[in-house]
Design an enzyme around this catalytic site. Structure first.
Site, mmCIF file in Angstrom:
data_model
loop_
_atom_site.group_PDB
_atom_site.id
_atom_site.type_symbol
_atom_site.label_atom_id
_atom_site.label_comp_id
_atom_site.label_asym_id
_atom_site.label_seq_id
_atom_site.Cartn_x
_atom_site.Cartn_y
_atom_site.Cartn_z
ATOM 1 C CB ILE A 402 -0.852 -0.033 1.213
ATOM 2 C CG1 ILE A 402 -1.970 -1.303 0.937
ATOM 3 C CG2 ILE A 402 -1.605 1.454 1.452
ATOM 4 C CD1 ILE A 402 -2.385 -1.644 2.254
ATOM 5 C CG ASP A 403 4.442 3.321 2.685
ATOM 6 O OD1 ASP A 403 3.855 4.374 2.562
ATOM 7 O OD2 ASP A 403 5.621 3.304 3.372
ATOM 8 C CG ASP A 404 6.545 0.536 -2.736
ATOM 9 O OD1 ASP A 404 7.551 1.145 -3.448
ATOM 10 O OD2 ASP A 404 7.000 -0.216 -1.615
ATOM 11 C CG HIS A 478 3.245 7.871 2.947
ATOM 12 N ND1 HIS A 478 4.464 6.814 3.026
ATOM 13 C CD2 HIS A 478 3.881 8.822 3.322
ATOM 14 C CE1 HIS A 478 5.111 7.319 3.605
ATOM 15 N NE2 HIS A 478 4.958 8.772 3.473
#
Length: 661
Positions: A402-404, A478
């Protein structure tokens, strides 16, 4: 590294100033603006020069010497250890030893028992004699801290493979674990993806209990070689520790009577699970530990070294090696091209590069090719959710994160691409998948939704770091920032994420950083998200965070936070100034409308004053986090991308949702 009076290598006291030099670029605002613009320009040039012809960036991902030691032990176990590899790895391992004989898990950190045991054994494999001064110091250091018995389970598993430790004295992990249904406590999907990929092959190793001939004894690492594992009393049965200790005793008893047919079926199921998750490049999950244990498990189940699965797996492990000019060899635990590329794209765009610059377009082309459009293990908790998103590594289709995905979408929106329809389609898929991965509490974890079981971390086997993937402030921030850029700031799901962030602000005004060190990273992630989503800079939560950042700024103008802040409150917001952490603090303050404040001026001055002539920054300190405190990372590109992003926003202003400069 140099040793200090407390025996730690290069450590800085939690209340000490990080450096004696103050970087006063210019007394006037115009002078500082000029210096910042020039620093940003040099940083852009440096970063552009590091782009791969295919469009991606990747910095070295430095962790600790256990990666190098375990690589040698794997090769010894498989019978493929060669002299050149051993010599090169030993050169790197020796160079990382502290003056007191121990090895740390991060630069400037204290010695760590497991890392020291594994490094010592690796050097014994390389031919270093136990009587050599550096080896004698290491052995004495280990004995003084309880010997091998004080090392983590993973370390003792490696030793058990050669008879240096008894399998009977290790926690049990039966392959029948794979039979547990997905709703049952301690099923494999209760573990975070990194732990799941490691535990499944280790169930096979635990069941097989192989022992290769030991090339030498290790009596010098025991406090008492006659009793290497003194019995310890069980914790009270009324607590979780006591309950799981007794469960482990029951599993040991089961090991002796496990029905052969059932065990064989369980191991075959594990083998199928492992093989099905091998990536196209031969690796598993794009990270070294699952790949190492998967190779061992399959080998124990009869896969010879020339089998295509094994050959591809071993070749993938070779790609984790970084060969230095001095002939040394460092093993990366993972590789981060997608993460590095999206952060570099954001940095260059915010640093003044035109949105249609060929380097940015090429980066977008590469990122679009890396999009994952197949279903992975995340669908166990989110069945029916259409795929879409990005992973951290070159190849990891089973585990996009999810972060990427959030950062890639932010990067794509910074660039004017000649095929906007292709970009829009990828962004739409990534946004839909990210929204679908929201946990029930309104926040986001890294790889899975609602991966919050309290039980996996309590297993005696799981003493190697975090093994679940609960939502975190940095990932949630993010996502919120990305959703705001996508015009979804008022979406109820975004508002739930904001509410979660506001509810999880620390009493001091900071946010905890799960995937970066630590409160500086968390705060540097959250404030840009909150303001992008429309919170006014006068909001009480934002003002508390601004005040906290002001109180932890170092005398030299920079910011730093030591990894010890994960388990010692005295270190929160304290440590040597680093380029990446100074940039995170500046990103927070700039988002909060503090551009002309004294802390921002001093921070920008520190970045401009510490920049090298080639446009880069030096940063030996570890500012990335794999597991809080237990596994630390030095992303070698962090020192380039985040300072450029901060300087760019100082010079050119904050980017605004819905616009491409």
């Amino acid at each position: 590294m140099t040793a200090t009076t407390d025996g730690s290598a290069g450590a800085v006291g939690p209340r000490a100033a990080a450096a004696s030099t103050t970087y006063d670029t210019d007394a006037s605002a115009s002078g500082l603006d000029t210096a910042a613009a020039r620093a940003a320009e040099r940083a852009v040039e440096h970063l552009l020069a590091r782009q791969d012809p295919e469009g991606w960036w990747k910095g070295d991902l430095e962790t600790n010497v256990t990666m190098d030691a375990e690589d040698l032990l794997l090769r010894q176990f498989l019978g493929i250890l060669d002299a050149d590899t051993t010599r090169a790895a030993a050169l790197h391992i020796r160079r990382e030893q502290r003056e007191d004989g121990a090895w740390a898990t991060f630069y400037g950190g204290p010695g760590e028992v497991s890392a020291t045991v594994e490094a010592y054994v690796a050097l014994r494999l390389a031919g270093d004699a136990p009587e050599a001064p550096h080896m004698a110091r290491a052995a004495a250091w280990v004995r003084a801290r309880g010997g091998i018995a004080a090392a983590r389970v993973f370390t003792r598993i490696w030793l058990a493979l050669f008879g240096w430790w008894r399998w009977e004295d290790l926690p049990e992990l039966p392959p029948e674990l794979l039979f547990l249904p997905k709703w049952f406590p301690l099923n494999i999907y209760d573990f975070g993806c990194w732990a799941r990929q490691t535990i499944v092959p280790l169930t096979v190793v635990s069941a097989k209990r192989p022992v290769r001939p030991a090339p030498f004894p290790l009596d010098e690492l025991h406090t008492d070689p006659a009793r290497p594992n003194p019995p310890m009393p069980l914790a009270p049965a009324t607590g979780w520790d006591g309950l799981f200790q007794r469960l482990d005793k029951a599993l040991h008893a089961y090991h002796r009577v496990a029905p052969r047919a059932l065990r064989r079926t369980a191991m075959n199921l594990a083998a199928r699970w492992i093989v099905e998750r091998q990536e196209n490049d031969g690796c598993w999950g794009g990270i070294q530990p699952p790949a190492v244990y998967s190779v061992i498990a399959l080998h124990l189940l009869g896969y010879d070294l020339q089998h295509p699965v094994m050959r591809a797996g071993l070749e993938s492990l070779d790609r984790f090696a970084v060969w230095r000019e001095d002939g040394s060899r460092m093993i990366e635990a993972c590789q981060s091209p997608v993460w590095d590329t999206c952060l570099a794209t954001i940095a260059l765009a915010d640093g003044g590069l035109p949105p249609d610059h060929p380097a940015l377009v090429k980066a977008v082309d590469w990122m679009l090719d890396e999009e994952i459009t197949r279903t992975g293990d995340w669908a166990v908790r989110r069945p029916g959710l259409p795929p879409g998103g990005w992973a951290f590594e070159f190849h990891n289709d089973n585990y996009p994160d999810i972060d990427d995905t959030a950062e890639v979408v932010l990067a794509l929106r910074r660039v004017r691409h000649p095929d906007p329809a292709r970009v829009e389609a990828a962004v739409a898929r990534g946004t839909r998948w990210t929204l679908g991965m929201q946990s029930r509490n309104g926040a986001w974890g890294a790889f899975d939704a609602d991966n919050t079981s309290p039980f996996p971390n309590k297993l005696p086997f799981c003493d190697f770091g975090e093994v679940v993937d609960p939502p975190s402030a940095d990932v949630t921030a993010h996502v919120v920032e990305m959703l705001a850029y996508e015009g979804r700031a008022q979406d109820p799901r975004t508002r739930r994420g904001i509410e979660w962030l506001l509810a999880h602000q620390e009493p001091n005004g900071a946010w905890f950083g799960r995937w970066g060190v630590n409160h500086v990273y968390g705060t540097g992630s959250v404030l840009p998200a909150l303001t992008s989503a429309g919170l006014p800079v006068s909001h009480p939560a934002i003002r508390r965070a601004v005040r906290w950042l002001g109180t932890v700024q170092n005398e030299d103008g920079g910011w730093g936070e030591d990894l010890r802040s994960y388990h010692d409150e005295e270190w929160i917001g304290r440590g040597a100034s680093t380029a990446s952490q100074t940039a995170w603090a500046l990103l927070a303050l700039l988002a909060a409308g503090e551009r002309d404040s004294e802390p921002v001026r001093r921070g920008v001055g520190w970045l401009a004053g510490t920049q090298r002539e080639d446009g880069s920054w030096d940063e030996p300190y570890f500012t990335g986090t794999g597991f809080p405190w237990d596994f630390s990372i030095n992303y070698h590109l962090y020192r380039q991308v985040f300072p450029l992003t901060a300087l760019g926003r100082y010079v050119y202003g904050e980017p605004s949702p819905g616009s491409v400069r």
